[in-house]
Design a protein around this motif. Structure first.
Motif, PDB file in Angstrom:
ATOM      1  N   ARG A  63      44.413  16.354 -38.002  1.00  0.00           N
ATOM      2  CA  ARG A  63      43.367  15.307 -37.439  1.00  0.00           C
ATOM      3  C   ARG A  63      43.425  15.527 -35.531  1.00  0.00           C
ATOM      4  O   ARG A  63      42.663  15.300 -34.756  1.00  0.00           O
ATOM      5  CB  ARG A  63      43.462  14.088 -38.238  1.00  0.00           C
ATOM      6  N   ARG A  64      45.123  14.784 -35.627  1.00  0.00           N
ATOM      7  CA  ARG A  64      45.405  14.143 -34.111  1.00  0.00           C
ATOM      8  C   ARG A  64      45.766  15.861 -33.190  1.00  0.00           C
ATOM      9  O   ARG A  64      44.855  15.440 -32.161  1.00  0.00           O
ATOM     10  CB  ARG A  64      46.670  14.204 -33.956  1.00  0.00           C
ATOM     11  N   THR A  65      45.862  16.839 -34.122  1.00  0.00           N
ATOM     12  CA  THR A  65      45.972  18.260 -33.051  1.00  0.00           C
ATOM     13  C   THR A  65      44.558  18.391 -33.201  1.00  0.00           C
ATOM     14  O   THR A  65      43.871  18.725 -31.291  1.00  0.00           O
ATOM     15  CB  THR A  65      46.504  19.251 -33.966  1.00  0.00           C
ATOM     16  N   ALA A  66      43.023  18.688 -33.445  1.00  0.00           N
ATOM     17  CA  ALA A  66      41.826  18.573 -33.502  1.00  0.00           C
ATOM     18  C   ALA A  66      40.897  17.257 -32.689  1.00  0.00           C
ATOM     19  O   ALA A  66      40.265  17.809 -31.449  1.00  0.00           O
ATOM     20  CB  ALA A  66      41.648  18.075 -34.804  1.00  0.00           C
TER      21      ALA A  66
ATOM     22  N   SER B 173      40.004  19.226 -28.771  1.00  0.00           N
ATOM     23  CA  SER B 173      37.915  19.082 -28.976  1.00  0.00           C
ATOM     24  C   SER B 173      38.012  19.649 -29.456  1.00  0.00           C
ATOM     25  O   SER B 173      36.932  20.477 -29.190  1.00  0.00           O
ATOM     26  CB  SER B 173      37.962  19.014 -27.548  1.00  0.00           C
ATOM     27  N   ILE B 174      38.074  19.573 -31.201  1.00  0.00           N
ATOM     28  CA  ILE B 174      37.923  20.450 -32.471  1.00  0.00           C
ATOM     29  C   ILE B 174      36.765  18.983 -33.258  1.00  0.00           C
ATOM     30  O   ILE B 174      37.966  18.681 -33.322  1.00  0.00           O
ATOM     31  CB  ILE B 174      38.675  20.981 -33.000  1.00  0.00           C
ATOM     32  N   SER B 175      36.033  19.044 -32.520  1.00  0.00           N
ATOM     33  CA  SER B 175      35.101  17.665 -32.762  1.00  0.00           C
ATOM     34  C   SER B 175      33.419  17.995 -34.182  1.00  0.00           C
ATOM     35  O   SER B 175      33.864  16.986 -34.903  1.00  0.00           O
ATOM     36  CB  SER B 175      33.940  17.122 -32.251  1.00  0.00           C
ATOM     37  N   ASN B 176      33.607  19.979 -34.642  1.00  0.00           N
ATOM     38  CA  ASN B 176      32.712  19.995 -34.974  1.00  0.00           C
ATOM     39  C   ASN B 176      33.109  21.232 -36.432  1.00  0.00           C
ATOM     40  O   ASN B 176      33.533  22.167 -35.229  1.00  0.00           O
ATOM     41  CB  ASN B 176      31.113  20.040 -34.007  1.00  0.00           C
ATOM     42  N   GLY B 177      32.961  21.655 -36.885  1.00  0.00           N
ATOM     43  CA  GLY B 177      32.591  23.191 -38.092  1.00  0.00           C
ATOM     44  C   GLY B 177      34.001  23.012 -38.820  1.00  0.00           C
ATOM     45  O   GLY B 177      35.079  21.962 -38.522  1.00  0.00           O
ATOM     46  N   PRO B 178      34.774  23.849 -39.217  1.00  0.00           N
ATOM     47  CA  PRO B 178      35.788  23.386 -39.774  1.00  0.00           C
ATOM     48  C   PRO B 178      37.277  24.563 -39.061  1.00  0.00           C
ATOM     49  O   PRO B 178      36.935  24.756 -37.854  1.00  0.00           O
ATOM     50  CB  PRO B 178      35.566  25.272 -40.797  1.00  0.00           C
ATOM     51  N   ALA B 179      38.120  23.925 -39.269  1.00  0.00           N
ATOM     52  CA  ALA B 179      40.125  24.393 -38.869  1.00  0.00           C
ATOM     53  C   ALA B 179      40.947  24.788 -39.556  1.00  0.00           C
ATOM     54  O   ALA B 179      40.720  23.986 -40.850  1.00  0.00           O
ATOM     55  CB  ALA B 179      39.726  23.150 -37.733  1.00  0.00           C
TER      56      ALA B 179
ATOM     57  N   GLU C 256      54.584  18.328 -24.824  1.00  0.00           N
ATOM     58  CA  GLU C 256      55.677  18.230 -24.701  1.00  0.00           C
ATOM     59  C   GLU C 256      56.176  16.781 -25.711  1.00  0.00           C
ATOM     60  O   GLU C 256      56.686  17.109 -26.577  1.00  0.00           O
ATOM     61  CB  GLU C 256      56.816  18.333 -23.848  1.00  0.00           C
ATOM     62  N   THR C 257      55.526  15.912 -25.855  1.00  0.00           N
ATOM     63  CA  THR C 257      56.083  14.083 -26.259  1.00  0.00           C
ATOM     64  C   THR C 257      54.697  14.254 -27.728  1.00  0.00           C
ATOM     65  O   THR C 257      54.650  13.980 -28.745  1.00  0.00           O
ATOM     66  CB  THR C 257      55.279  13.272 -26.027  1.00  0.00           C
ATOM     67  N   PHE C 258      54.166  15.356 -27.746  1.00  0.00           N
ATOM     68  CA  PHE C 258      53.012  15.048 -29.202  1.00  0.00           C
ATOM     69  C   PHE C 258      53.357  15.826 -30.397  1.00  0.00           C
ATOM     70  O   PHE C 258      54.782  16.853 -30.920  1.00  0.00           O
ATOM     71  CB  PHE C 258      51.871  16.382 -28.699  1.00  0.00           C
ATOM     72  N   GLU C 259      53.570  14.960 -31.110  1.00  0.00           N
ATOM     73  CA  GLU C 259      54.513  14.783 -32.627  1.00  0.00           C
ATOM     74  C   GLU C 259      53.602  15.968 -33.370  1.00  0.00           C
ATOM     75  O   GLU C 259      52.706  15.620 -33.974  1.00  0.00           O
ATOM     76  CB  GLU C 259      54.357  13.606 -33.010  1.00  0.00           C
ATOM     77  N   GLY C 260      55.037  16.461 -33.307  1.00  0.00           N
ATOM     78  CA  GLY C 260      54.735  17.691 -34.470  1.00  0.00           C
ATOM     79  C   GLY C 260      54.396  18.877 -33.942  1.00  0.00           C
ATOM     80  O   GLY C 260      54.428  20.147 -33.794  1.00  0.00           O
ATOM     81  N   ASN C 261      54.190  19.144 -32.590  1.00  0.00           N
ATOM     82  CA  ASN C 261      55.058  19.971 -31.746  1.00  0.00           C
ATOM     83  C   ASN C 261      55.689  20.852 -31.961  1.00  0.00           C
ATOM     84  O   ASN C 261      56.685  20.081 -32.081  1.00  0.00           O
ATOM     85  CB  ASN C 261      54.465  20.350 -30.069  1.00  0.00           C
ATOM     86  N   VAL C 262      56.342  22.285 -31.250  1.00  0.00           N
ATOM     87  CA  VAL C 262      57.497  23.193 -31.556  1.00  0.00           C
ATOM     88  C   VAL C 262      58.172  22.979 -29.863  1.00  0.00           C
ATOM     89  O   VAL C 262      57.559  23.369 -28.979  1.00  0.00           O
ATOM     90  CB  VAL C 262      56.927  23.837 -31.972  1.00  0.00           C
TER      91      VAL C 262
ATOM     92  N   TYR D  80      55.295  20.592 -38.580  1.00  0.00           N
ATOM     93  CA  TYR D  80      54.954  20.339 -37.813  1.00  0.00           C
ATOM     94  C   TYR D  80      53.664  21.554 -37.260  1.00  0.00           C
ATOM     95  O   TYR D  80      53.795  22.663 -38.238  1.00  0.00           O
ATOM     96  CB  TYR D  80      56.588  21.043 -37.345  1.00  0.00           C
ATOM     97  N   LEU D  81      53.059  21.494 -36.435  1.00  0.00           N
ATOM     98  CA  LEU D  81      52.296  22.934 -36.383  1.00  0.00           C
ATOM     99  C   LEU D  81      52.753  23.999 -35.571  1.00  0.00           C
ATOM    100  O   LEU D  81      53.884  24.303 -34.719  1.00  0.00           O
ATOM    101  CB  LEU D  81      51.572  21.926 -34.976  1.00  0.00           C
ATOM    102  N   ILE D  82      52.273  24.943 -36.275  1.00  0.00           N
ATOM    103  CA  ILE D  82      52.194  26.220 -36.020  1.00  0.00           C
ATOM    104  C   ILE D  82      51.353  27.060 -35.209  1.00  0.00           C
ATOM    105  O   ILE D  82      51.266  28.004 -34.384  1.00  0.00           O
ATOM    106  CB  ILE D  82      53.034  27.660 -37.282  1.00  0.00           C
ATOM    107  N   GLU D  83      50.735  27.302 -36.336  1.00  0.00           N
ATOM    108  CA  GLU D  83      48.784  27.215 -35.579  1.00  0.00           C
ATOM    109  C   GLU D  83      47.531  26.832 -35.765  1.00  0.00           C
ATOM    110  O   GLU D  83      47.632  25.706 -36.778  1.00  0.00           O
ATOM    111  CB  GLU D  83      48.556  28.923 -35.928  1.00  0.00           C
TER     112      GLU D  83
END
Length: 366
Positions: A239-242, A246-252, A113-119, A264-267
């Motif tokens: 970058r913060r969302t990844a 725990s997205i550290s390798n590959g495409p996103a 809930e405190t993550f900046e960019g969450n909805v 704000y993050l949607i998906e």
């Protein structure tokens, strides 16, 4: 020759199938249906539901697959990660990460809930729970669907009730997520990570059909019309969302909305997107995210990602028609690339139910 098993064989997978064929792989594929457009391009095909982890694992063992991968498909990624974990094959994210990103409620909960960019959101498990919602307008989504299926905007409790049955039918878990509706500019961030470092990112404008619910995509634009500062904020959010997921390798791929200069993050998804953006990005600046993804799976030294941008404004636009209509001829003379999903006269299938993708084109805007 190296063997790759691709999960799914629809239009989003054709890019990967063709790339692997061109680069000397023996290409195997599986899908829940035997009518996917990419099946004739495969060397071998087996009709298997790609969510059936044990069956996919058994098939991968039988063919002695060296790689297992998929692009543009949320439902494929948990299976890819889990089967690769079980068979000790290379993969980008853990099964837990893939599963978290595949379920919208888990993603929101993991961000916190405190993550900046969450909805703000609430999870609905039965129709009666709708009465708990005290913020409007909202977006109603199945927690585990893809391709804008079952997505509705609502400005009142009655609108939510009216659309509940039409939305929840698209959820395998029979759960919905109700998110606060953000009235802002839609953007996408396509990125590539290696050992936790964001080696590449690019912001594109995302244009949807305003007359239909759910943000059905119409076209992507490069470069983004947003100022440099907002684009940097969007990439920082990616970058913060990844990192949190725990997205550290590959495409996103990250879908966002910008409200009063704040993204704000949607998906978020640990994969190449389903809109062929890798091809658009390669056309625009020369960076090949599909090649980079396969190379990283193979532990091949990554090529330098030094973009050289074209001058001008460019678009990837979808050729769209209503479901149930025959594919018509389109005049697309002044374009640089085009691919059709249907033959002329072929009936357009129902997916989102409003305006279906029938192909796409890439061109410079005048």
């Amino acid at each position: 020759m190296r063997k790759i098993l691709i999960l799914g064989a629809g239009n989003a997978q054709i890019d990967l199938i063709e790339y692997c064929k061109e680069n000397g792989y023996i290409v195997y594929g599986c899908s829940y249906t035997n009518t996917d457009k990419g099946i004739p391009l495969l060397d071998y095909f087996q009709q298997i539901n790609i969510t059936a982890i044990e069956k996919v694992k058994e098939y991968a063992e039988n063919i002695q697959a060296d790689l297992i991968y998929s692009v543009g498909s949320d439902i494929a990624m948990p299976t890819v990660s889990r089967v690769c974990e079980l068979l000790h094959l290379p993969h980008f994210v853990s099964y837990n990460t893939a599963l978290t990103c595949n379920t919208k409620d888990n993603m929101r909960k993991t961000l916190g809930e405190t993550f900046e960019g969450n909805v703000p959101y609430i999870v609905i498990r039965q129709k009666e729970d709708l009465e708990k919602i005290n913020f409007f307008p909202v977006i109603m989504k199945p927690v585990d669907s893809q391709g804008q299926r079952g997505v509705y905007q609502a400005g009142s409790l009655q609108e939510l009730i009216d659309n509940y049955d039409k939305s929840i039918i698209h959820s395998r878990k029979k759960q919905l997520i109700i998110e606060k509706y953000l009235d802002g500019r839609e953007i996408s961030v396509n990125a590539f990570f290696e050992k936790g470092n964001m080696r590449f990112s690019i912001v594109s404008d995302r244009i949807s059909f305003s007359e239909y619910p759910g943000g059905i995509i119409k076209k992507h634009l490069l470069p983004s019309g947003l100022c440099k500062d907002i684009c940097e904020r969007a990439c920082a959010l990616a970058r913060r969302t990844a990192s949190r997921l725990s997205i550290s390798n590959g495409p996103a791929y990250f879908q966002m909305k910008v409200v009063e200069g704040i993204p704000y993050l949607i998906e978020a998804a640990p994969r190449l997107d389903g809109c062929h953006m890798w091809k658009f990005i390669k056309y625009y600046c020369g960076v090949d995210l599909l090649k980079a993804s396969v190379n990283l799976l193979e532990s091949t030294p990554s090529s330098a990602m030094n973009p050289v941008y074209r001058k001008g404004n460019f678009a990837l636009e979808f050729i769209c028609q209503k479901p149930g209509t025959p594919m018509r001829e389109w005049n697309t003379d002044e374009i640089d690339y085009r691919r059709d999903y249907y033959d002329t006269g072929e009936e357009v299938r129902r997916l989102n139910g409003y305006m279906e993708k029938c192909g796409y084109m890439i061109y410079q805007e005048k």
